[in-house]
Design a protein around this motif. Structure first.
Motif, PDB file in Angstrom:
ATOM      1  N   ALA A 171       0.684  -1.210   0.070  1.00  0.00           N
ATOM      2  CA  ALA A 171       0.099  -0.035  -0.101  1.00  0.00           C
ATOM      3  C   ALA A 171       1.002   1.156  -0.097  1.00  0.00           C
ATOM      4  O   ALA A 171       2.024   1.088   0.585  1.00  0.00           O
ATOM      5  N   SER A 210      -4.128  10.323  -2.262  1.00  0.00           N
ATOM      6  CA  SER A 210      -4.662   9.111  -2.946  1.00  0.00           C
ATOM      7  C   SER A 210      -3.938   8.073  -2.453  1.00  0.00           C
ATOM      8  O   SER A 210      -2.767   8.110  -2.201  1.00  0.00           O
ATOM      9  N   THR A 211      -4.490   6.804  -2.406  1.00  0.00           N
ATOM     10  CA  THR A 211      -3.908   5.504  -1.936  1.00  0.00           C
ATOM     11  C   THR A 211      -3.949   4.580  -2.893  1.00  0.00           C
ATOM     12  O   THR A 211      -4.713   4.419  -3.762  1.00  0.00           O
ATOM     13  N   TYR A 212      -3.279   3.356  -2.697  1.00  0.00           N
ATOM     14  CA  TYR A 212      -3.015   2.286  -3.438  1.00  0.00           C
ATOM     15  C   TYR A 212      -2.854   1.095  -2.542  1.00  0.00           C
ATOM     16  O   TYR A 212      -2.393   1.052  -1.583  1.00  0.00           O
ATOM     17  N   TYR A 213      -3.653   0.155  -3.066  1.00  0.00           N
ATOM     18  CA  TYR A 213      -3.552  -1.254  -2.016  1.00  0.00           C
ATOM     19  C   TYR A 213      -3.400  -2.459  -3.433  1.00  0.00           C
ATOM     20  O   TYR A 213      -3.811  -2.380  -4.125  1.00  0.00           O
ATOM     21  N   LYS A 261      -6.793  -5.091  -0.208  1.00  0.00           N
ATOM     22  CA  LYS A 261      -8.132  -4.281  -0.273  1.00  0.00           C
ATOM     23  C   LYS A 261      -9.307  -4.869   0.519  1.00  0.00           C
ATOM     24  O   LYS A 261      -9.342  -5.930   0.600  1.00  0.00           O
TER      25      LYS A 261
END
Length: 121
Positions: free
Chosen positions: A49, A56-59, A64
């Motif tokens: 992550a 903004s985020t990413y997983y 998730k």
């Protein structure tokens, strides 16, 4: 130079939770992104992550719905709350920060030493 200090790893039973913390210190003008990678034995390091300066985020798909990354910009600290942990989450988790040390400096990527997360009954 920038130093990253991680904490929060440990042994937890399947279904349990852990909160990882990573504090950055040193020559920091701006942090563009902070995140967590992990590496399990015999596997390549993978991004779990991250969170960029705009929020903004990413997983990774497997995290998730189970993980939440957050950042305290004033403290240059990033957190990863992981719930419903599974044995396959077992790995060394490394903090990463992409940092500019001055207004016109090139961005550099820094790594923490890593913290062990073991999910086992």
């Amino acid at each position: 130079q920038v130093h990253l200090v991680e904490s929060g790893g440990g042994l937890v039973q399947p279904g349990g939770s852990l909160r990882l913390s990573c504090a950055a210190s040193g020559s920091i003008f701006r942090i563009d992104a902070m995140g967590w990678y992990r590496q399990a034995p015999g596997k390549e390091r993978e991004l779990v992550a991250n969170i960029i300066s705009g929020g903004s985020t990413y997983y990774i798909d497997s995290m998730k719905g189970r993980g939440t990354i957050s950042r305290d910009s004033a403290q240059n600290t990033v957190y990863l709350q992981m719930n419903s942990l599974k044995p396959e989450d077992t790995a060394v988790y490394h903090c990463n920060a992409v940092v500019a040390s001055s207004p016109y400096a090139v961005l550099h990527s820094y790594w923490g030493q890593g913290t062990q997360v073991t999910v086992s009954s």
